[in-house]
Design a protein around this motif. Structure first.
Motif, PDB file in Angstrom:
ATOM      1  N   LYS A 189       0.617  -0.945  -0.261  1.00 42.88           N
ATOM      2  CA  LYS A 189      -0.148   0.042   0.044  1.00 42.88           C
ATOM      3  C   LYS A 189       0.734   1.093   0.454  1.00 42.88           C
ATOM      4  O   LYS A 189       0.913   1.923  -0.766  1.00 42.88           O
ATOM      5  N   GLN A 190       1.861   1.083   0.668  1.00 46.29           N
ATOM      6  CA  GLN A 190       2.515   2.515   1.355  1.00 46.29           C
ATOM      7  C   GLN A 190       4.100   2.321  -0.177  1.00 46.29           C
ATOM      8  O   GLN A 190       3.971   3.674  -0.690  1.00 46.29           O
ATOM      9  N   LEU A 191       3.742   2.038  -1.025  1.00 47.12           N
ATOM     10  CA  LEU A 191       4.435   1.833  -2.509  1.00 47.12           C
ATOM     11  C   LEU A 191       4.091   2.671  -3.771  1.00 47.12           C
ATOM     12  O   LEU A 191       3.919   3.794  -4.476  1.00 47.12           O
ATOM     13  N   LYS A 192       2.797   2.474  -3.475  1.00 49.00           N
ATOM     14  CA  LYS A 192       1.875   3.216  -4.048  1.00 49.00           C
ATOM     15  C   LYS A 192       1.470   4.307  -3.937  1.00 49.00           C
ATOM     16  O   LYS A 192       0.615   5.424  -4.306  1.00 49.00           O
ATOM     17  N   SER A 193       1.717   5.254  -2.863  1.00 44.54           N
ATOM     18  CA  SER A 193       1.830   6.593  -2.035  1.00 44.54           C
ATOM     19  C   SER A 193       2.827   7.449  -2.642  1.00 44.54           C
ATOM     20  O   SER A 193       3.936   6.870  -3.478  1.00 44.54           O
ATOM     21  N   ALA A 194       2.426   7.722  -2.170  1.00 45.56           N
ATOM     22  CA  ALA A 194       3.460   9.709  -2.288  1.00 45.56           C
ATOM     23  C   ALA A 194       5.219   9.220  -1.824  1.00 45.56           C
ATOM     24  O   ALA A 194       5.380   9.818  -2.599  1.00 45.56           O
ATOM     25  N   SER A 195       5.234   9.378  -0.759  1.00 40.52           N
ATOM     26  CA  SER A 195       6.267   8.586  -0.472  1.00 40.52           C
ATOM     27  C   SER A 195       6.928   7.507  -0.508  1.00 40.52           C
ATOM     28  O   SER A 195       7.752   7.377   0.201  1.00 40.52           O
ATOM     29  N   ARG A 196       6.677   6.583  -1.713  1.00 40.41           N
ATOM     30  CA  ARG A 196       6.923   5.333  -2.084  1.00 40.41           C
ATOM     31  C   ARG A 196       8.526   5.233  -1.890  1.00 40.41           C
ATOM     32  O   ARG A 196       8.978   4.373  -1.533  1.00 40.41           O
ATOM     33  N   ASN A 197       9.370   6.198  -2.120  1.00 42.73           N
ATOM     34  CA  ASN A 197      10.708   6.252  -2.368  1.00 42.73           C
ATOM     35  C   ASN A 197      11.789   6.359  -1.441  1.00 42.73           C
ATOM     36  O   ASN A 197      12.202   5.331  -0.534  1.00 42.73           O
ATOM     37  N   SER A 198      11.214   7.078   0.287  1.00 39.19           N
ATOM     38  CA  SER A 198      11.345   6.907   1.698  1.00 39.19           C
ATOM     39  C   SER A 198      10.974   6.157   2.515  1.00 39.19           C
ATOM     40  O   SER A 198      11.660   5.440   2.528  1.00 39.19           O
ATOM     41  N   ILE A 199      10.170   5.208   1.511  1.00 41.07           N
ATOM     42  CA  ILE A 199       9.368   3.993   2.265  1.00 41.07           C
ATOM     43  C   ILE A 199      10.366   3.418   2.002  1.00 41.07           C
ATOM     44  O   ILE A 199      11.452   1.926   2.946  1.00 41.07           O
ATOM     45  N   ALA A 200      10.426   3.247   0.813  1.00 44.03           N
ATOM     46  CA  ALA A 200      11.450   1.890   0.113  1.00 44.03           C
ATOM     47  C   ALA A 200      12.212   1.835   0.735  1.00 44.03           C
ATOM     48  O   ALA A 200      13.311   0.607   1.263  1.00 44.03           O
ATOM     49  N   SER A 201      12.929   2.913   0.471  1.00 45.61           N
ATOM     50  CA  SER A 201      14.711   3.031   0.876  1.00 45.61           C
ATOM     51  C   SER A 201      14.733   2.184   2.261  1.00 45.61           C
ATOM     52  O   SER A 201      15.124   1.643   2.841  1.00 45.61           O
TER      53      SER A 201
END
Length: 229
Positions: free
Chosen positions: A199-211
């Motif tokens: 779900k988070q990967l589909k959000s606007a903050s994808r990049n910071s969460i992912a790393s």
């Protein structure tokens, strides 16, 4: 792998594999002095419904996570070998843990200590697994508690009884037992759910969460293939 006596098994959908999986693997590799740790992506995760990423891509993501895990072991001087196993992907039909543990027991022999690593939520959900009562004939369970998850409260009477019959308070007991024991580790609170992460990967903050939450090599493939958008 013939000389190997203590095996860790970390199965899952791995959609995607994340840092929680690696933390669990690292913790138990060290604690149980594992000779090898197998990451086993499920082929057809029958309890997950539709919308699952294809098995071959999840295998690719798991192989990438395995590279980061092996590097972490090297850095931490943990001598455990890391293996990615296609056993469930190559087997036709739904991926049942009971079929996997039977095959692994045959592969490694009667005396090897086989240890299925899991989060506490999986322990609670065991009665929904196919032939779950028979699993302890083939493996031990090494269970990590989950954050904000009251294990005793969530447990059904049948899991409580299962725990009464098999629980040990000593991690080193698993090293000397091929199967039949459950060890619950309360020192590691680890979240193994990929659902929120997707779900988070589909959000606007994808990049910071992912790393922060996804191993480097896995994230590279996710980015290159444009997954979870």
């Amino acid at each position: 792998m013939s000389a190997i006596k203590k095996i860790g098994i970390l199965g899952g959908t791995f959609d995607p594999p994340h840092v929680g999986h690696l933390r669990l693997a690292t913790h138990f590799a060290k604690l149980l002095k594992l000779d090898a740790l197998l990451l086993i992506p499920s082929g057809e995760p029958w309890q997950k419904g539709s919308g699952i990423t294809s098995a071959e891509i999840r295998l690719q993501l798991t192989e990438a996570a395995g590279i980061d895990l092996a590097r972490a072991f090297l850095y931490l001087k943990i001598p455990t070998q890391v293996g990615i196993d296609r056993i469930e992907i190559d087997r036709a039909g739904p991926s049942y843990a009971i079929d996997t543990v039977k095959a692994l027991r045959e592969r490694f022999g009667a005396s090897a200590s086989l240890n299925w690593l899991m989060g506490a939520d999986s322990l609670v959900a065991l009665p929904s697994w196919n032939s779950w009562e028979k699993l302890s004939q083939y493996v031990n369970f090494a269970v990590a508690t989950r954050p904000h998850h009251d294990l005793k409260q969530a447990m059904s009477p049948e899991v409580h009884q299962f725990l009464n019959n098999h629980q040990t308070k000593h991690a080193d007991a698993l090293e000397n037992s091929p199967a039949g024991l459950i060890y619950i580790d309360e020192s590691l609170n680890v979240d193994l759910s990929s659902t929120e992460l997707r779900k988070q990967l589909k959000s606007a903050s994808r990049n910071s969460i992912a790393s922060e939450q996804i191993p480097t090599h896995t994230l590279e493939i996710i980015t290159n293939l444009g997954l979870y958008q």
